[in-house]
Design a protein around this motif. Structure first.
Motif, PDB file in Angstrom:
ATOM      1  N   ASN A  89      25.536 134.122 -30.887  1.00  0.00           N
ATOM      2  CA  ASN A  89      25.416 133.668 -29.501  1.00  0.00           C
ATOM      3  C   ASN A  89      25.994 134.748 -28.588  1.00  0.00           C
ATOM      4  O   ASN A  89      26.373 135.832 -29.035  1.00  0.00           O
ATOM      5  N   ASN A  90      26.047 134.461 -27.311  1.00  0.00           N
ATOM      6  CA  ASN A  90      26.702 135.380 -26.390  1.00  0.00           C
ATOM      7  C   ASN A  90      28.204 135.308 -26.606  1.00  0.00           C
ATOM      8  O   ASN A  90      28.831 134.284 -26.314  1.00  0.00           O
ATOM      9  N   LEU A  91      28.760 136.375 -27.133  1.00  0.00           N
ATOM     10  CA  LEU A  91      30.182 136.372 -27.429  1.00  0.00           C
ATOM     11  C   LEU A  91      30.996 136.347 -26.135  1.00  0.00           C
ATOM     12  O   LEU A  91      30.605 136.902 -25.119  1.00  0.00           O
ATOM     13  N   ARG A  92      32.151 135.706 -26.225  1.00  0.00           N
ATOM     14  CA  ARG A  92      33.028 135.585 -25.062  1.00  0.00           C
ATOM     15  C   ARG A  92      34.012 136.749 -25.047  1.00  0.00           C
ATOM     16  O   ARG A  92      34.695 137.022 -26.043  1.00  0.00           O
ATOM     17  N   PHE A  93      34.090 137.436 -23.909  1.00  0.00           N
ATOM     18  CA  PHE A  93      35.036 138.539 -23.746  1.00  0.00           C
ATOM     19  C   PHE A  93      36.444 137.985 -23.543  1.00  0.00           C
ATOM     20  O   PHE A  93      36.659 137.036 -22.794  1.00  0.00           O
ATOM     21  N   ASN A  94      37.415 138.574 -24.252  1.00  0.00           N
ATOM     22  CA  ASN A  94      38.811 138.158 -24.141  1.00  0.00           C
ATOM     23  C   ASN A  94      39.676 139.356 -23.783  1.00  0.00           C
ATOM     24  O   ASN A  94      39.571 140.424 -24.410  1.00  0.00           O
TER      25      ASN A  94
END
Length: 245
Positions: free
Chosen positions: A193-198
């Protein structure tokens, strides 16, 4: 070992647990304080070496629980209990951490008295194809500019160089821990999926990574080690914890 530890924690004298928004160093210290003392000193001061690189061979997840953020105080207030996953291929690490969670009369987290609600020693699934990143996966290079100054470039899963960097990192970990070469082959990571930036601050340093769902393939010994000790870099600081779905 192919095991990880799942612990549930609740406050002892209050109805909440408070952590700083960027809490990784707090959890790391809690883990070091609850494993065998000699092992903790070895990992902290030396670790498993591959040339100039040192690997601590453990990782942990983000803290999970119902929470509110106090932006003014830069704190996370967890209501009632929290959950934490810790993983390592080192048998003594897992055994002493689990036993200390059970037998210690007092536990302190961020200067707060806590109680251990439950502790489970669980096995990483043998099917590795689909994984959830429970703490950000970090991969970076230190690059020198034309003016001689250095800067850190963080890669995103799917970048052209990413799989080679991940593979080289795992090969170095494998050789440092097992003192032998792993099987040849490329470890491939593909976002589902669209990975979440951290963006995480660790003792004043900014670290960038991604969470979400990924597919993984490659030599089984390397993928297995990635499950146990974390994928990517800075695992002992709380990065790269993955769990098979």
């Amino acid at each position: 070992m192919n095991m990880y530890i799942k612990i549930k924690i609740k406050p002892k004298n209050k109805s909440y647990i408070v952590l700083p928004i960027h809490y990784n160093h707090i959890i790391q210290g809690f883990i070091y304080n609850n494993i065998d003392e000699n092992l903790a000193e070895f990992l902290h001061e030396k670790g498993y070496l591959n040339n100039k690189r040192s690997f601590k061979m453990f990782t942990f997840s983000n803290v999970k629980g119902k929470y509110k953020i106090n932006k003014k105080k830069k704190e996370i207030v967890f209501e009632d209990q929290i959950e934490l996953l810790v993983s390592s291929p080192i048998e003594k690490f897992c055994r002493t951490f689990a036993s200390n969670m059970l037998i210690k009369e007092e536990h302190i987290l961020n200067n707060q008295q806590i109680e251990i609600v439950s502790i489970e020693v669980k096995e990483h699934k043998r099917s590795f194809e689909k994984l959830r990143l429970l703490s950000p996966i970090v991969m970076y290079s230190t690059i020198k500019k034309e003016n001689g100054k250095k800067y850190t470039y963080y890669y995103r899963p799917g970048d052209a160089e990413y799989n080679e960097l991940i593979t080289n990192n795992l090969r170095k970990k494998y050789k440092s821990y097992y003192n032998k070469e792993p099987d040849n082959g490329l470890v491939k990571i593909m976002p589902i999926n669209n990975l979440r930036f951290n963006l995480v601050k660790y003792k004043g340093f900014i670290i960038k990574g991604y969470t979400g769902l990924i597919k993984i393939s490659g030599p089984k010994d390397l993928v297995k080690l990635g499950m146990e000790t974390g994928l990517g870099s800075k695992n002992s600081q709380g990065f790269g914890f993955v769990k098979a779905l």
